[in-house]
Design an enzyme around this catalytic site. Structure first.
Site, PDB file in Angstrom:
ATOM      1  N   LYS A  66       3.988  -1.856  -5.878  1.00  0.00           N
ATOM      2  CA  LYS A  66       2.714  -1.341  -5.345  1.00  0.00           C
ATOM      3  C   LYS A  66       2.525   0.168  -5.578  1.00  0.00           C
ATOM      4  O   LYS A  66       1.413   0.623  -5.786  1.00  0.00           O
ATOM      5  CB  LYS A  66       2.591  -1.655  -3.853  1.00  0.00           C
ATOM      6  CG  LYS A  66       2.356  -3.136  -3.571  1.00  0.00           C
ATOM      7  CD  LYS A  66       2.163  -3.395  -2.094  1.00  0.00           C
ATOM      8  CE  LYS A  66       2.071  -4.883  -1.825  1.00  0.00           C
ATOM      9  NZ  LYS A  66       1.840  -5.169  -0.395  1.00  0.00           N
ATOM     10  N   ASP A 101      -4.496  -4.595   1.861  1.00  0.00           N
ATOM     11  CA  ASP A 101      -3.538  -4.997   2.897  1.00  0.00           C
ATOM     12  C   ASP A 101      -4.015  -4.643   4.302  1.00  0.00           C
ATOM     13  O   ASP A 101      -3.942  -5.460   5.226  1.00  0.00           O
ATOM     14  CB  ASP A 101      -2.178  -4.336   2.649  1.00  0.00           C
ATOM     15  CG  ASP A 101      -1.406  -4.999   1.519  1.00  0.00           C
ATOM     16  OD1 ASP A 101      -1.593  -6.216   1.294  1.00  0.00           O
ATOM     17  OD2 ASP A 101      -0.608  -4.306   0.863  1.00  0.00           O
ATOM     18  N   MET A 211       4.368  -8.495  10.426  1.00  0.00           N
ATOM     19  CA  MET A 211       3.739  -8.647   9.103  1.00  0.00           C
ATOM     20  C   MET A 211       4.469  -9.675   8.245  1.00  0.00           C
ATOM     21  O   MET A 211       3.925 -10.154   7.265  1.00  0.00           O
ATOM     22  CB  MET A 211       3.716  -7.309   8.379  1.00  0.00           C
ATOM     23  CG  MET A 211       2.673  -6.367   8.931  1.00  0.00           C
ATOM     24  SD  MET A 211       2.390  -5.092   7.710  1.00  0.00           S
ATOM     25  CE  MET A 211       1.618  -3.873   8.737  1.00  0.00           C
TER      26      MET A 211
END
Ligand code: ATR
Length: 265
Positions: A66, A101, A211
């Site tokens: 990322k 996200d 998460m």
């Protein structure tokens, strides 16, 4: 011609993204394919370039690429710039980097779990990439307080300083409490570990959110043991995908049906 999309990661075999996007495409009648691509750890940019050359229109990016995707992008959406990471790429001649996200987390909390954040006290655990990606979208909901707690306190301070606007930083043992929402963005769950939290952060009105998804975590078990309601990150996974799908196709899929079928599987 059918438009091609993909998710790049390492590892990638267990990614649910192809399933999720196939369901979105069916549901909305979009003519597209979505595949999982295993990029070598030192070959992300090369893999992306090959996919673009083969006609790829967009991609998702997952661990560990990322931050590299952030650097690869030729333009950045403001939310990706603030996240310091990119999970969604659009190939439109250049490379637009976006990050869905945080929007995915907020959508799961506020829409699926009916947990509004406005005026509430929020505790975010962790100060790595996963935490940084969600700070700005959480702040946009105007919580009464956002505390970032991390094992390495200096990293919590660095992250809080990036955002200002009343974000405070602390160690796990000095968060104060209680909180309305506690979000675990540490990598502790991956290792089957529990951050050393005080039970005083929870009440029976707290929502504890991990998460991570796919199994019960020590964090969720601990929170439940102290009376909190709990949720894992499966809804966030589907919601971040829906937001990426919207970026690419301009259509919002129905996420509830997809979340339910993943839960059942
Ligand atoms: P990610 O992209 O998943 O956020 P990262 O940037 O390496 O990965 O950050 C990992 C986060 O999980 C950090 O906040 C880390 O705490 P430190 O900054 O103190 O290293 C946290 N973390 C990892 N393992 C942990 C554990 N066993 N208990 C508590 N926190 C943990």
């Amino acid at each position: 011609m059918t438009d091609r999309y993909a998710v790049f990661g390492h590892p990638i075999a267990h990614s649910k993204s192809p399933l999720i996007h196939a369901a979105f495409a069916r549901q909305t009648g979009q003519d597209m394919t979505y595949e999982a691509i295993l990029a070598p750890k030192d070959g992300f940019a090369t893999s992306v370039a090959a996919f673009v050359a083969a006609g790829g229109r967009g991609a998702n990016v997952t661990v560990p690429f990322k931050e590299e995707a952030f650097r690869l992008a030729t333009r950045l959406a403001p939310r990706a710039e603030r996240a310091g990471a990119v999970n969604t790429l659009v190939f439109d001649g250049g490379i637009l980097g976006d990050n869905t996200d945080g929007a995915g987390l907020v959508a799961d909390l506020t829409r699926n779990l009916n947990c509004s954040l406005a005026g509430r006290r929020v505790l975010l655990l962790g100060a790595g990439g996963a935490a940084r990606g969600v700070v700005e979208p959480l702040l946009d909901q105007q919580p009464a307080a956002l505390v970032i707690a991390n094992r390495t306190v200096s990293r919590a301070h660095e992250l809080a300083d990036l955002f200002g606007r009343g974000v405070t930083a602390s160690g796990f043992d000095e968060t104060g409490g209680p909180f309305d929402v506690v979000i675990n963005a540490t990598a502790a769950s991956l290792a089957g570990e529990l951050p050393p939290l005080s039970p005083a952060i929870f009440t029976t009105d707290t929502l504890a959110y991990d998460m991570m998804y796919g199994r019960d975590t020590p964090f969720l078990a601990f929170a439940r043991g102290h009376g909190a309601a709990t949720a894992d990150g499966l809804g966030m996974l589907v919601e971040q995908a829906a937001e990426a799908f919207y970026v690419w196709r301009g259509v919002r899929p129905d996420t509830a049906a997809v979340i339910a079928s993943l839960r059942a599987a």
